[in-house]
Design a protein around this motif. Structure first.
Motif, short mmCIF file in Angstrom:
data_model
loop_
_atom_site.label_atom_id
_atom_site.label_comp_id
_atom_site.label_asym_id
_atom_site.label_seq_id
_atom_site.Cartn_x
_atom_site.Cartn_y
_atom_site.Cartn_z
N THR A 66 0.83 -1.21 0.00
CA THR A 66 0.00 0.00 0.00
C THR A 66 0.85 1.25 0.00
O THR A 66 0.57 2.23 -0.72
N VAL A 67 1.92 1.25 0.79
CA VAL A 67 2.83 2.40 0.82
C VAL A 67 3.46 2.61 -0.55
O VAL A 67 3.60 3.75 -1.03
N LEU A 79 -11.80 -0.33 0.33
CA LEU A 79 -11.15 0.69 -0.48
C LEU A 79 -10.56 0.10 -1.77
O LEU A 79 -10.73 0.67 -2.86
N PHE A 80 -9.88 -1.03 -1.63
CA PHE A 80 -9.29 -1.66 -2.82
C PHE A 80 -10.38 -2.20 -3.74
O PHE A 80 -10.22 -2.20 -4.97
N GLY A 83 -6.14 2.63 -14.86
CA GLY A 83 -6.08 1.26 -15.37
C GLY A 83 -4.70 0.65 -15.21
O GLY A 83 -4.56 -0.54 -14.89
N ASP A 84 -3.66 1.48 -15.39
CA ASP A 84 -2.29 0.97 -15.21
C ASP A 84 -2.02 0.59 -13.76
O ASP A 84 -1.31 -0.37 -13.47
N ILE A 85 -2.60 1.40 -12.83
CA ILE A 85 -2.42 1.08 -11.41
C ILE A 85 -3.05 -0.28 -11.08
O ILE A 85 -2.47 -1.10 -10.36
N TYR A 137 -2.59 -5.83 -7.27
CA TYR A 137 -3.21 -7.15 -7.28
C TYR A 137 -2.85 -7.93 -6.02
O TYR A 137 -3.72 -8.54 -5.38
N LEU A 138 -1.56 -7.88 -5.64
CA LEU A 138 -1.11 -8.64 -4.47
C LEU A 138 -1.69 -8.05 -3.18
O LEU A 138 -2.18 -8.78 -2.32
N SER A 139 -1.64 -6.73 -3.06
CA SER A 139 -2.14 -6.10 -1.82
C SER A 139 -3.63 -6.33 -1.64
O SER A 139 -4.10 -6.59 -0.53
N TYR A 140 -4.39 -6.24 -2.73
CA TYR A 140 -5.84 -6.43 -2.66
C TYR A 140 -6.18 -7.82 -2.13
O TYR A 140 -6.98 -7.98 -1.20
N HIS A 141 -5.55 -8.84 -2.69
CA HIS A 141 -5.86 -10.21 -2.27
C HIS A 141 -5.28 -10.52 -0.89
O HIS A 141 -5.88 -11.30 -0.13
#
Length: 260
Positions: free
Chosen positions: A58-59, A156-157, A205-207, A214-218
């Motif tokens: 996230t940071v 949020l994600f 979209g690039d973010i 993708y990793l932080s969300y999951h």
């Protein structure tokens, strides 16, 4: 000398004695506390491990895309680092607390007291058991708050992910894609004077296509699930410790009655 039939009979008696001993030992296992301990260790491990990595990701996302001036998110960085240190403490504490509760379950289960008829309750033992009941209830309430707090980054994600998914639908062509934005400043994560503070169109979209997002969300989803598993484990602990305390109270009354 013993005859073969007598030897076979002795062997059968030995096997029967071993079998009954094993059954009694298995009956002395506090299965509720054992299940709660396994679930607690798994939940805390998922929450702490995944939460720590997700906070780091996230940071990275904020520094790269939403707040390029270090002073704008300096406080947030300090808070995240503090939360990571707290995660270390939570993991250590629950590792020890789970082992203590499991040991307390072994020594207060009714099956163990049937195996050891000389078992006697003391005021100190009852006070310790009562302390575990109180502390487990407090931790259960606290982890309900942790579970709710861990759902916030998932929300949020998810909002950001759903916004990115909207741009891929044909209906999104009816509007200008560049007008579709995500402004993280409205969530209070970074101050309103942070630049750029929001991402729109292809930048957004690039973010969403980055590995960090993708990793932080999951990982946040798994951490939230781990917090939920820990809440369930503490609920099981509550029932087990309350039952153990009630049994100790009953045993103490029984001991008092047998003295007269």
């Amino acid at each position: 000398m013993e005859t073969p039939s007598e030897e076979n009979q002795d062997q059968r008696l030995d096997k029967r004695g071993c079998f009954e001993c094993c059954i009694k030992c298995l009956g002395g296992v506090p299965y509720a506390s054992l299940v709660a301990t396994i679930l607690c260790f798994s939940g805390v491990a998922l929450f702490c491990g995944c939460g720590h990595v997700a906070l780091t990701g996230t940071v990275t996302i904020l520094e790269t895309h939403f707040s390029k001036v270090t002073s704008d998110h300096a406080m947030l960085t300090d808070v995240i680092q503090l939360m990571q240190y707290v995660i270390y403490g939570i993991a250590s504490f629950f590792f020890l607390y789970g082992i203590i509760l499991l040991a307390e379950g072994f020594y207060t289960t009714s099956a163990v007291k049937e195996l050891h008829s000389e078992f006697k309750t003391t005021i100190c033992g009852r006070c310790i058991s009562g302390m575990f009941v109180f502390l487990t209830y407090i931790l259960g309430v606290a982890w309900l708050g942790v579970f709710g707090f861990s759902a916030v980054p998932v929300f949020l994600f998810y909002n950001m992910w759903s916004t990115c998914a909207t741009m891929r639908y044909p209906m999104a062509n009816l509007t200008n894609i560049d007008s579709i934005c995500v402004d993280v400043r409205q969530y209070g994560i970074i101050p309103w004077n942070a630049t750029p503070g929001k991402a729109c169109g292809s930048t957004l979209g690039d973010i969403c296509n980055t590995s960090e997002f993708y990793l932080s969300y999951h990982l946040y989803i798994v951490a939230c699930a781990g917090a939920g598993a820990t809440v369930i484990a503490l609920l099981i602990y509550m029932m087990a410790t309350t039952y153990n305390f009630a049994v100790l109270k009953f045993k103490s009354r029984e001991d008092c009655c047998t003295k007269f």
